[in-house]
Design a protein around this motif. Structure first.
Motif, PDB file in Angstrom:
ATOM      1  N   ASN A 117       0.811  -1.212   0.000  1.00 27.11           N
ATOM      2  CA  ASN A 117       0.000   0.000   0.000  1.00 27.11           C
ATOM      3  C   ASN A 117       0.847   1.265   0.000  1.00 27.11           C
ATOM      4  O   ASN A 117       0.301   2.362   0.136  1.00 27.11           O
ATOM      5  CB  ASN A 117      -0.932   0.025   1.217  1.00 27.11           C
ATOM      6  CG  ASN A 117      -2.045  -0.988   1.103  1.00 27.11           C
ATOM      7  OD1 ASN A 117      -2.498  -1.298  -0.010  1.00 27.11           O
ATOM      8  ND2 ASN A 117      -2.490  -1.522   2.226  1.00 27.11           N
ATOM      9  N   SER A 118       2.143   1.141  -0.126  1.00 27.43           N
ATOM     10  CA  SER A 118       3.008   2.314  -0.109  1.00 27.43           C
ATOM     11  C   SER A 118       3.122   2.891  -1.517  1.00 27.43           C
ATOM     12  O   SER A 118       2.500   2.414  -2.471  1.00 27.43           O
ATOM     13  CB  SER A 118       4.390   1.935   0.433  1.00 27.43           C
ATOM     14  OG  SER A 118       5.030   1.040  -0.455  1.00 27.43           O
ATOM     15  N   HIS A 119       3.947   3.953  -1.650  1.00 27.11           N
ATOM     16  CA  HIS A 119       4.143   4.560  -2.960  1.00 27.11           C
ATOM     17  C   HIS A 119       5.034   3.716  -3.863  1.00 27.11           C
ATOM     18  O   HIS A 119       5.226   4.067  -5.039  1.00 27.11           O
ATOM     19  CB  HIS A 119       4.749   5.961  -2.799  1.00 27.11           C
ATOM     20  CG  HIS A 119       6.160   5.945  -2.285  1.00 27.11           C
ATOM     21  ND1 HIS A 119       6.466   5.696  -0.962  1.00 27.11           N
ATOM     22  CD2 HIS A 119       7.350   6.134  -2.923  1.00 27.11           C
ATOM     23  CE1 HIS A 119       7.776   5.742  -0.801  1.00 27.11           C
ATOM     24  NE2 HIS A 119       8.332   6.007  -1.963  1.00 27.11           N
ATOM     25  N   GLN A 160       4.328   0.720  -4.835  1.00 29.42           N
ATOM     26  CA  GLN A 160       3.533  -0.353  -5.443  1.00 29.42           C
ATOM     27  C   GLN A 160       3.871  -0.538  -6.915  1.00 29.42           C
ATOM     28  O   GLN A 160       3.957  -1.653  -7.406  1.00 29.42           O
ATOM     29  CB  GLN A 160       2.033  -0.016  -5.318  1.00 29.42           C
ATOM     30  CG  GLN A 160       1.477  -0.093  -3.929  1.00 29.42           C
ATOM     31  CD  GLN A 160      -0.012   0.169  -3.942  1.00 29.42           C
ATOM     32  OE1 GLN A 160      -0.795  -0.752  -4.080  1.00 29.42           O
ATOM     33  NE2 GLN A 160      -0.392   1.422  -3.807  1.00 29.42           N
ATOM     34  N   PHE A 215       5.705   7.343  -8.552  1.00 29.95           N
ATOM     35  CA  PHE A 215       4.751   8.057  -7.699  1.00 29.95           C
ATOM     36  C   PHE A 215       5.374   8.312  -6.328  1.00 29.95           C
ATOM     37  O   PHE A 215       6.140   7.496  -5.815  1.00 29.95           O
ATOM     38  CB  PHE A 215       3.455   7.252  -7.550  1.00 29.95           C
ATOM     39  CG  PHE A 215       2.825   6.892  -8.876  1.00 29.95           C
ATOM     40  CD1 PHE A 215       2.270   7.873  -9.675  1.00 29.95           C
ATOM     41  CD2 PHE A 215       2.803   5.580  -9.313  1.00 29.95           C
ATOM     42  CE1 PHE A 215       1.708   7.550 -10.894  1.00 29.95           C
ATOM     43  CE2 PHE A 215       2.245   5.252 -10.525  1.00 29.95           C
ATOM     44  CZ  PHE A 215       1.691   6.242 -11.323  1.00 29.95           C
ATOM     45  N   ARG A 216       5.010   9.435  -5.759  1.00 32.87           N
ATOM     46  CA  ARG A 216       5.519   9.813  -4.445  1.00 32.87           C
ATOM     47  C   ARG A 216       4.625   9.319  -3.312  1.00 32.87           C
ATOM     48  O   ARG A 216       5.092   9.083  -2.221  1.00 32.87           O
ATOM     49  CB  ARG A 216       5.654  11.336  -4.356  1.00 32.87           C
ATOM     50  CG  ARG A 216       6.727  11.889  -5.273  1.00 32.87           C
ATOM     51  CD  ARG A 216       6.853  13.393  -5.092  1.00 32.87           C
ATOM     52  NE  ARG A 216       7.890  13.942  -5.954  1.00 32.87           N
ATOM     53  CZ  ARG A 216       8.200  15.232  -6.025  1.00 32.87           C
ATOM     54  NH1 ARG A 216       7.523  16.100  -5.265  1.00 32.87           N
ATOM     55  NH2 ARG A 216       9.145  15.660  -6.826  1.00 32.87           N
ATOM     56  N   ARG A 217       3.330   9.202  -3.589  1.00 30.61           N
ATOM     57  CA  ARG A 217       2.436   8.691  -2.554  1.00 30.61           C
ATOM     58  C   ARG A 217       1.393   7.781  -3.197  1.00 30.61           C
ATOM     59  O   ARG A 217       1.125   7.871  -4.399  1.00 30.61           O
ATOM     60  CB  ARG A 217       1.760   9.824  -1.785  1.00 30.61           C
ATOM     61  CG  ARG A 217       0.903  10.742  -2.613  1.00 30.61           C
ATOM     62  CD  ARG A 217       0.214  11.767  -1.717  1.00 30.61           C
ATOM     63  NE  ARG A 217      -0.640  12.664  -2.471  1.00 30.61           N
ATOM     64  CZ  ARG A 217      -0.269  13.821  -2.968  1.00 30.61           C
ATOM     65  NH1 ARG A 217       0.980  14.223  -2.809  1.00 30.61           N
ATOM     66  NH2 ARG A 217      -1.120  14.586  -3.629  1.00 30.61           N
ATOM     67  N   SER A 218       0.804   6.986  -2.370  1.00 28.72           N
ATOM     68  CA  SER A 218      -0.128   5.972  -2.860  1.00 28.72           C
ATOM     69  C   SER A 218      -1.522   6.562  -3.019  1.00 28.72           C
ATOM     70  O   SER A 218      -1.976   7.384  -2.209  1.00 28.72           O
ATOM     71  CB  SER A 218      -0.181   4.797  -1.885  1.00 28.72           C
ATOM     72  OG  SER A 218      -1.169   3.875  -2.277  1.00 28.72           O
ATOM     73  N   LYS A 219      -2.206   6.139  -4.071  1.00 27.72           N
ATOM     74  CA  LYS A 219      -3.587   6.539  -4.329  1.00 27.72           C
ATOM     75  C   LYS A 219      -4.567   5.403  -4.059  1.00 27.72           C
ATOM     76  O   LYS A 219      -5.721   5.478  -4.462  1.00 27.72           O
ATOM     77  CB  LYS A 219      -3.737   6.982  -5.793  1.00 27.72           C
ATOM     78  CG  LYS A 219      -2.953   8.210  -6.159  1.00 27.72           C
ATOM     79  CD  LYS A 219      -3.553   9.466  -5.548  1.00 27.72           C
ATOM     80  CE  LYS A 219      -2.824  10.715  -6.064  1.00 27.72           C
ATOM     81  NZ  LYS A 219      -3.402  11.949  -5.491  1.00 27.72           N
ATOM     82  N   THR A 221      -6.873   1.229  -9.816  1.00 23.27           N
ATOM     83  CA  THR A 221      -7.063   0.873  -8.410  1.00 23.27           C
ATOM     84  C   THR A 221      -8.397   0.140  -8.274  1.00 23.27           C
ATOM     85  O   THR A 221      -8.951  -0.334  -9.271  1.00 23.27           O
ATOM     86  CB  THR A 221      -7.028   2.130  -7.535  1.00 23.27           C
ATOM     87  OG1 THR A 221      -8.010   3.061  -8.008  1.00 23.27           O
ATOM     88  CG2 THR A 221      -5.666   2.792  -7.601  1.00 23.27           C
TER      89      THR A 221
END
Length: 714
Positions: free
Chosen positions: A524-526, A528, A543-547, A566
């Motif tokens: 679930n982190s960035h 993935q 990606f820097r953060r997870s969506k 997603t």
């Protein structure tokens, strides 16, 4: 004569010098003297007696406006009879006052409505309108304080308030009552009978009758003949006789299309009253007569809660039935219900259900598409999760939970090579570049880049040379993964590179040019989603953060777009601009798989709630069409690279092939027609078809099932 007019200048010539000097200071020329209206009239002569009075020292000077009345003017003639009039002429004269009348003439004043002036005088100079600075407050105060406010009007020509006299007020009142303006006018004068009603013996004139009174007129004959000809030709139609129909009609009558109510399009007929039942009879059966307890209960109920508005009674004969006391009340309530209660017209359309089905082309007109099962690839001992076909279409790779990857020859269903791996194969993808023989396999926490050494020796030999030509950089850059070269037994099996991730993998997919590939990690982190470059052995996290939890990723075949699916959304990223381009709403509970049209403008999405959504990326961010043909969860969807076909595999054990034509005309919507349901896989542990892939050049489809088989439909 006013001193500023042109008349008195010759008079000053005969005055003494001292008086001339005194008068010269008081006399000035003014522009108003031009409009004073006074000229030298020759009546300025002065008598000798007045001369003597002047010589005796009796001098009367005006206040600088009028010359002295007794000033002697020599050289003028005089008339003794006019002497008293001349003495009072200048005293009573008021011609020196300013003439405030409007001299613009008889013109419409609205011509100058938007101008500061109201016309021009005889010399062409503007006559400015009077300044009226009265606002509403001033008008109100004037109305309250002035007793003559009600009889004051404004003159539009001069702008001055004029007070009406009593005679003018009476005139206005007479005109308002419709009477004549003149008080003395009598509108009821007795009529004078100029010609008596009695016939006299002698006529007024004894002129003989004309001859034309006895001869038919030729002009009238010509007119009548023209009218008759026009009626015969139909140019003139006779007037229809008026029908003496009554103006009233029955409001609640039976509907008749020829009646007045029938011509009203939205007229709703009144509902009919229910027919009377047995309880309303004058001699009802005994079971309809209420008991004493029922009568008491009926009386205690509210009128709105009673089933009947009356109590049934029994009479021996019809003659003894009394008048109904609530008759007028019920008729009145009926009328209130009819015109106060709204009625709604419900349009019932008699439509054939088959006409509501869209006219789709016949499946035989949409061929070719796979129709029958041709081959079954057997050899795996557990469920087959993933499939991939080589760019040439000659070889097929399948990954299974039994820990093996098998390479099959498509036409013969012969297993030409088996590659054992360390665990279950989650995903595999053949490199789409036809000049490279390389397969990416996702096993547990590693991606294996395998050269299967199938087909042309020059082809897979060039692939090894390409991988061996890598030169490591002087400075090692930090990477989220570890690149390792296979050695020993693994290299002999065909494994060339191992990309080790920290967590288990879900998917591996290649870019269309064959150098980049992307992987999805169960995290679930960035981190993935990772993008790798095989030629430089370089990996990066875009990606820097997870969506959210990522299910599937895809590269656009033509443009630098990257699709990330997603659970409920599909995001489209521009890799060059490094920004989010679109966010597609899948309208489903859980996305399972996605596939992109070869042209790149349309996308299909399968979900675990048995929906297949078709997206037109140029049209909207919501599905253009949602298909619910499957009865269980969708596991895989795929587009054909060349033919207008797409397929979906589900846990119900079937593969549905649909015709999906995308037109070059942007105004024409895609044509989506289901053409074939392919069955053959047996359900195992409530799992059916796990993966679907098309042949790159033929209208064939491969399906991988939970029954450990791979099937080819042609």
């Amino acid at each position: 004569v006013p001193p500023d007019s042109a008349g008195p200048r010759p008079l000053l010539r005969f005055l003494p010098l001292e008086e001339q000097e005194g008068q010269s200071d008081d006399l000035t020329d003014s522009d108003e003297s031009v409009f004073s209206g006074l000229e030298d009239s020759g009546s300025d002569s002065i008598t000798e007696d007045e001369e003597e009075d002047h010589d005796s020292g009796v001098e009367e000077k005006s206040e600088g406006v009028l010359p002295p009345e007794n000033t002697l003017i020599k050289g003028t003639e005089h008339n003794p009879q006019e002497e008293p009039l001349l003495q009072n002429e200048y005293v009573e004269d008021s011609s020196d006052e300013e003439d405030i009348r409007n001299t613009v003439g008889n013109i419409p004043m609205e011509w100058y409505q938007d101008f500061p002036h109201i016309g021009y005088d005889l010399d062409g100079k503007k006559i400015y309108r009077p300044i009226r600075t009265k606002d509403e407050l001033d008008k109100f105060l004037e109305k309250m304080e002035s007793p003559d406010y009600w009889r004051t009007v404004q003159d539009k020509m001069t702008g001055v308030d004029i007070k009406l006299s009593d005679e003018q007020v009476d005139l206005v009142h007479r005109l308002q009552r419709g009477q004549f303006g003149d008080v003395n006018f009598n509108p009821y004068e007795p009529a004078i009978d100029f010609f008596s009603s009695q016939v006299m013996i002698h006529p007024v004139t004894n002129r003989p009758a004309d001859k034309r009174s006895f001869i038919p007129s030729l002009i009238e004959k010509e007119k009548v003949s023209k009218l008759v000809h026009a009626i015969k030709m139909g140019w003139i139609k006779p007037r229809k006789p008026k029908e003496d129909t009554p103006a009233f009609y029955d409001l609640w009558a039976q509907e008749d299309p020829n009646s007045i109510l029938g011509r009203h399009k939205m007229h709703v007929p009144a509902p009919k009253l229910p027919l009377p039942g047995h309880e309303e009879s004058y001699n009802p059966p005994p079971e309809y007569l209420p008991t004493e307890e029922e009568k008491l209960a009926w009386e205690q109920q509210e009128p709105s809660e009673r089933k009947l508005n009356f109590v049934p009674r029994r009479h021996d004969c019809l003659r003894r039935v009394p008048a109904y006391p609530r008759f007028i009340h019920e008729r009145f309530e009926r009328c209130l219900d009819l015109y106060l209660c709204p009625r709604q017209r419900k349009m019932r359309v008699n439509v054939d259900p088959e006409d509501l089905i869209p006219k789709l082309p016949k499946p035989r007109d949409l061929q070719p598409f796979p129709t029958v099962q041709a081959l079954v690839y057997r050899g795996h001992t557990s469920l087959v999760r993933c499939l991939s076909v080589s760019p040439s279409g000659q070889w097929l790779a399948s990954g299974s939970d039994d820990g093996t990857v098998k390479f099959w020859e498509v036409c013969t269903a012969r297993c030409v090579k088996t590659l054992p791996v360390e665990g279950a194969v989650k995903s595999l993808a053949w490199n789409p570049n036809p000049t490279v023989c390389l397969v990416g396999i996702a096993v547990e926490q590693s991606v294996l880049l395998v050269n299967p050494s199938l087909g042309d020796k020059l082809l897979y030999g060039a692939t090894d040379q390409l991988l061996d030509a890598y030169m490591p950089p002087e400075e090692e850059r930090p990477q989220p993964v570890t690149w390792e070269e296979a050695t020993g037994e693994e290299r002999s099996r065909g494994v060339r590179l191992i990309v080790r991730h920290g967590k288990s993998l879900k998917q591996v997919t290649w870019h269309a040019k064959g150098d980049y590939f992307a992987t999805v990690v169960q995290d679930n982190s960035h981190l993935q989603v990772l993008i790798h470059q095989a030629s430089k052995r370089w990996s990066q996290a875009p990606f820097r953060r997870s969506k959210g939890q990522v299910q599937r990723v895809l590269f656009h075949p033509l443009r630098p777009f990257f699709f990330v699916a997603t659970q409920r959304f599909i995001r489209v990223y521009n890799l060059l601009k490094q920004e989010l381009t679109k966010k597609l709403h899948a309208n489903c509970q859980w996305v399972s798989s996605v596939a992109l049209h070869p042209a790149g403008d349309n996308l299909i999405c399968g979900s675990y709630d048995s929906k297949l959504a078709w997206f037109d990326l140029d049209l909207s961010t919501k599905p253009y069409r949602v298909l619910r043909h499957h009865k269980a969860a969708l596991r895989a969807v795929a587009f054909h690279p060349h033919y207008p076909l797409f397929a979906s595999g589900s846990d119900d054990g079937s593969v549905i092939v649909c015709h999906g034509m995308v037109y070059n005309d942007l105004l024409q919507n895609p044509l989506i027609v289901p053409v074939k349901v392919l069955k053959g896989h047996a359900l195992t542990h409530d799992l059916g078809v796990l993966d679907v892939v098309f042949h790159p050049s033929q209208p064939w489809v491969f399906s991988a099932g939970a029954d450990a088989t791979v099937r080819l439909f042609t």
